[in-house]
Design a protein around this motif. Sequence first.
Motif, PDB file in Angstrom:
ATOM      1  N   UNK A 116      23.340  -7.914  39.483  1.00  0.00           N
ATOM      2  CA  UNK A 116      21.913  -8.220  39.355  1.00  0.00           C
ATOM      3  C   UNK A 116      21.588  -9.708  39.439  1.00  0.00           C
ATOM      4  N   UNK A 117      22.626 -10.556  39.470  1.00  0.00           N
ATOM      5  CA  UNK A 117      22.343 -11.974  39.299  1.00  0.00           C
ATOM      6  C   UNK A 117      22.417 -12.829  40.541  1.00  0.00           C
ATOM      7  N   UNK A 118      22.925 -12.313  41.656  1.00  0.00           N
ATOM      8  CA  UNK A 118      23.092 -13.163  42.835  1.00  0.00           C
ATOM      9  C   UNK A 118      22.958 -12.334  44.096  1.00  0.00           C
ATOM     10  N   UNK A 119      22.619 -12.988  45.192  1.00  0.00           N
ATOM     11  CA  UNK A 119      22.498 -12.285  46.473  1.00  0.00           C
ATOM     12  C   UNK A 119      23.857 -11.780  46.950  1.00  0.00           C
ATOM     13  N   UNK A 120      24.899 -12.583  46.723  1.00  0.00           N
ATOM     14  CA  UNK A 120      26.252 -12.182  47.081  1.00  0.00           C
ATOM     15  C   UNK A 120      27.004 -11.814  45.814  1.00  0.00           C
ATOM     16  N   UNK A 121      27.549 -10.612  45.784  1.00  0.00           N
ATOM     17  CA  UNK A 121      28.216 -10.092  44.590  1.00  0.00           C
ATOM     18  C   UNK A 121      29.724 -10.190  44.785  1.00  0.00           C
ATOM     19  N   UNK A 122      30.390 -10.741  43.776  1.00  0.00           N
ATOM     20  CA  UNK A 122      31.845 -10.786  43.785  1.00  0.00           C
ATOM     21  C   UNK A 122      32.307 -10.698  42.339  1.00  0.00           C
ATOM     22  N   UNK A 135      34.982  -7.033  46.220  1.00  0.00           N
ATOM     23  CA  UNK A 135      35.056  -8.043  47.280  1.00  0.00           C
ATOM     24  C   UNK A 135      33.669  -8.613  47.534  1.00  0.00           C
ATOM     25  N   UNK A 136      33.622  -9.805  48.076  1.00  0.00           N
ATOM     26  CA  UNK A 136      32.335 -10.459  48.354  1.00  0.00           C
ATOM     27  C   UNK A 136      31.466  -9.517  49.176  1.00  0.00           C
ATOM     28  N   UNK A 137      30.321  -9.147  48.608  1.00  0.00           N
ATOM     29  CA  UNK A 137      29.515  -8.068  49.189  1.00  0.00           C
ATOM     30  C   UNK A 137      28.032  -8.305  48.909  1.00  0.00           C
ATOM     31  N   UNK A 138      27.217  -7.563  49.644  1.00  0.00           N
ATOM     32  CA  UNK A 138      25.812  -7.422  49.272  1.00  0.00           C
ATOM     33  C   UNK A 138      25.651  -6.064  48.600  1.00  0.00           C
ATOM     34  N   UNK A 139      24.871  -6.049  47.538  1.00  0.00           N
ATOM     35  CA  UNK A 139      24.574  -4.821  46.808  1.00  0.00           C
ATOM     36  C   UNK A 139      23.063  -4.768  46.636  1.00  0.00           C
ATOM     37  N   UNK A 140      22.423  -4.058  47.521  1.00  0.00           N
ATOM     38  CA  UNK A 140      20.963  -4.021  47.558  1.00  0.00           C
ATOM     39  C   UNK A 140      20.492  -2.566  47.510  1.00  0.00           C
ATOM     40  N   UNK A 141      19.231  -2.331  47.092  1.00  0.00           N
ATOM     41  CA  UNK A 141      18.193  -3.305  46.758  1.00  0.00           C
ATOM     42  C   UNK A 141      18.372  -3.880  45.359  1.00  0.00           C
ATOM     43  N   UNK A 142      17.580  -4.894  45.075  1.00  0.00           N
ATOM     44  CA  UNK A 142      17.557  -5.468  43.744  1.00  0.00           C
ATOM     45  C   UNK A 142      16.603  -4.679  42.854  1.00  0.00           C
ATOM     46  N   UNK A 171      15.336 -11.651  36.033  1.00  0.00           N
ATOM     47  CA  UNK A 171      16.547 -11.598  36.847  1.00  0.00           C
ATOM     48  C   UNK A 171      17.281 -10.259  36.765  1.00  0.00           C
ATOM     49  N   UNK A 172      16.925  -9.428  35.770  1.00  0.00           N
ATOM     50  CA  UNK A 172      17.529  -8.102  35.633  1.00  0.00           C
ATOM     51  C   UNK A 172      16.732  -7.329  34.601  1.00  0.00           C
ATOM     52  N   UNK A 173      16.920  -6.007  34.556  1.00  0.00           N
ATOM     53  CA  UNK A 173      16.318  -5.244  33.467  1.00  0.00           C
ATOM     54  C   UNK A 173      16.901  -5.693  32.127  1.00  0.00           C
ATOM     55  N   UNK A 174      16.106  -5.629  31.056  1.00  0.00           N
ATOM     56  CA  UNK A 174      16.638  -5.990  29.737  1.00  0.00           C
ATOM     57  C   UNK A 174      17.827  -5.102  29.366  1.00  0.00           C
ATOM     58  N   UNK A 175      18.822  -5.716  28.743  1.00  0.00           N
ATOM     59  CA  UNK A 175      20.018  -5.001  28.302  1.00  0.00           C
ATOM     60  C   UNK A 175      20.084  -5.061  26.777  1.00  0.00           C
ATOM     61  N   UNK A 176      20.105  -3.888  26.152  1.00  0.00           N
ATOM     62  CA  UNK A 176      20.240  -3.779  24.704  1.00  0.00           C
ATOM     63  C   UNK A 176      21.550  -3.067  24.401  1.00  0.00           C
ATOM     64  N   UNK A 177      22.212  -3.494  23.342  1.00  0.00           N
ATOM     65  CA  UNK A 177      23.509  -2.935  22.988  1.00  0.00           C
ATOM     66  C   UNK A 177      23.435  -2.199  21.662  1.00  0.00           C
ATOM     67  N   UNK A 178      24.147  -1.075  21.592  1.00  0.00           N
ATOM     68  CA  UNK A 178      24.241  -0.324  20.357  1.00  0.00           C
ATOM     69  C   UNK A 178      25.515  -0.652  19.609  1.00  0.00           C
ATOM     70  N   UNK A 179      25.591  -0.190  18.375  1.00  0.00           N
ATOM     71  CA  UNK A 179      26.791  -0.390  17.575  1.00  0.00           C
ATOM     72  C   UNK A 179      26.459  -0.853  16.174  1.00  0.00           C
ATOM     73  N   UNK A 180      27.406  -0.602  15.259  1.00  0.00           N
ATOM     74  CA  UNK A 180      27.156  -0.896  13.849  1.00  0.00           C
ATOM     75  C   UNK A 180      28.356  -1.559  13.185  1.00  0.00           C
ATOM     76  N   UNK A 181      29.184  -2.215  13.980  1.00  0.00           N
ATOM     77  CA  UNK A 181      30.318  -2.966  13.448  1.00  0.00           C
ATOM     78  C   UNK A 181      30.054  -4.455  13.655  1.00  0.00           C
ATOM     79  N   UNK A 182      30.739  -5.317  12.914  1.00  0.00           N
ATOM     80  CA  UNK A 182      30.584  -6.761  13.156  1.00  0.00           C
ATOM     81  C   UNK A 182      30.879  -7.144  14.598  1.00  0.00           C
ATOM     82  N   UNK A 183      31.870  -6.499  15.231  1.00  0.00           N
ATOM     83  CA  UNK A 183      32.173  -6.804  16.635  1.00  0.00           C
ATOM     84  C   UNK A 183      30.969  -6.481  17.523  1.00  0.00           C
ATOM     85  N   UNK A 184      30.324  -5.319  17.280  1.00  0.00           N
ATOM     86  CA  UNK A 184      29.178  -4.918  18.089  1.00  0.00           C
ATOM     87  C   UNK A 184      28.007  -5.863  17.900  1.00  0.00           C
ATOM     88  N   UNK A 185      27.762  -6.284  16.676  1.00  0.00           N
ATOM     89  CA  UNK A 185      26.631  -7.190  16.424  1.00  0.00           C
ATOM     90  C   UNK A 185      26.909  -8.584  16.959  1.00  0.00           C
TER      91      UNK A 185
END
Length: 306
Positions: free
Chosen positions: A150-156, A165-172, A177-191
């Motif tokens: 989601x972050x660059x025109x050329x993906x590697x 491998x160096x590629x195009x991955x379209x459409x965007x 710059x990307x959809x919001x990403x939320x993470x789940x979890x209830x351990x100190x590592x997850x937080x």
Amino acid sequence: MRIGFSVPQFGPFADPHRSAAMCTALEALGCDSLWVADRLLSPLVPPDGYAGGKPMPLRYGTHLDPLLALGVAAAATGRVRLGSSTLNALWQPPLVLARSLTTLDLISRGRLDVGIGLGWMREEYEACGVPWRGRGARLEETLDVLEAVWGAETVVHDGRLWKIAESTVLPEPVQRPRPPVLLGGFTPFALERTGRRADGWLAASMPLPHLHGLWAVAVEAAERAGRDPAVLRRVFRVNAEVTTVEAAAGETHRRGTVRQICDHLRLMCAADTDEVLVDLQLTTDSADEFLGLAAEFVAELTSEGS
């Protein structure tokens, strides 16, 4: 406070036409978001880690695919945000996952919230052929791949588990710059991971002291990473057990009257960006009762003083 509900997808609600009609009705109630969950199977022998060894609800054995269910919800609505709470991210290669999520963002015209986590059931990992050990590292690299796509025109990407491998991955996706990403979890590592690299936390309704202790880990991690913890979102899921008589004070984070549950959710939501996610699929088998209860929650949570 923002108000969300579960996309009907389990048990008697695992019918795409019924789910679509209910999503349309839920949006008409004035909610802000709709969320899918992710269940792959329901073991007949209670799995480790579930509700003190109790059997899982039978309806979890009947389910719609979460990403396809989000596509149904996207087609049935036009305004609400659409998210996953929580999508088990490790059951498919991250490049394939990125393609599906990008497509959902396009279908919904930029309304997607990507909520992902590790899951907790060993049996589901075994059924997918995905190693149970090393889940944290696998999630970290999954996030790396999503960011690369989601972050660059050329993906590697050249990681321990996957190489692109160096590629195009379209459409965007629509959202940049990307959809919001939320993470789940209830351990100190997850937080810690949430504070370090996510846009928010997929949490649950819980006693306030427990919430404050966990959230402090995310705040500290964000500050160490040079990020502003004030911009992190929190979505508090409650698998509501709605009762007609008042529950004990110590139980209202998960069960009680609509007002009791809402009172606790109001205590948890300290910021305008905080959100509640009310899942009513374990409370009723009736679409009419589901929507009636949803209307009660909206009315209570938007009442004066909320």
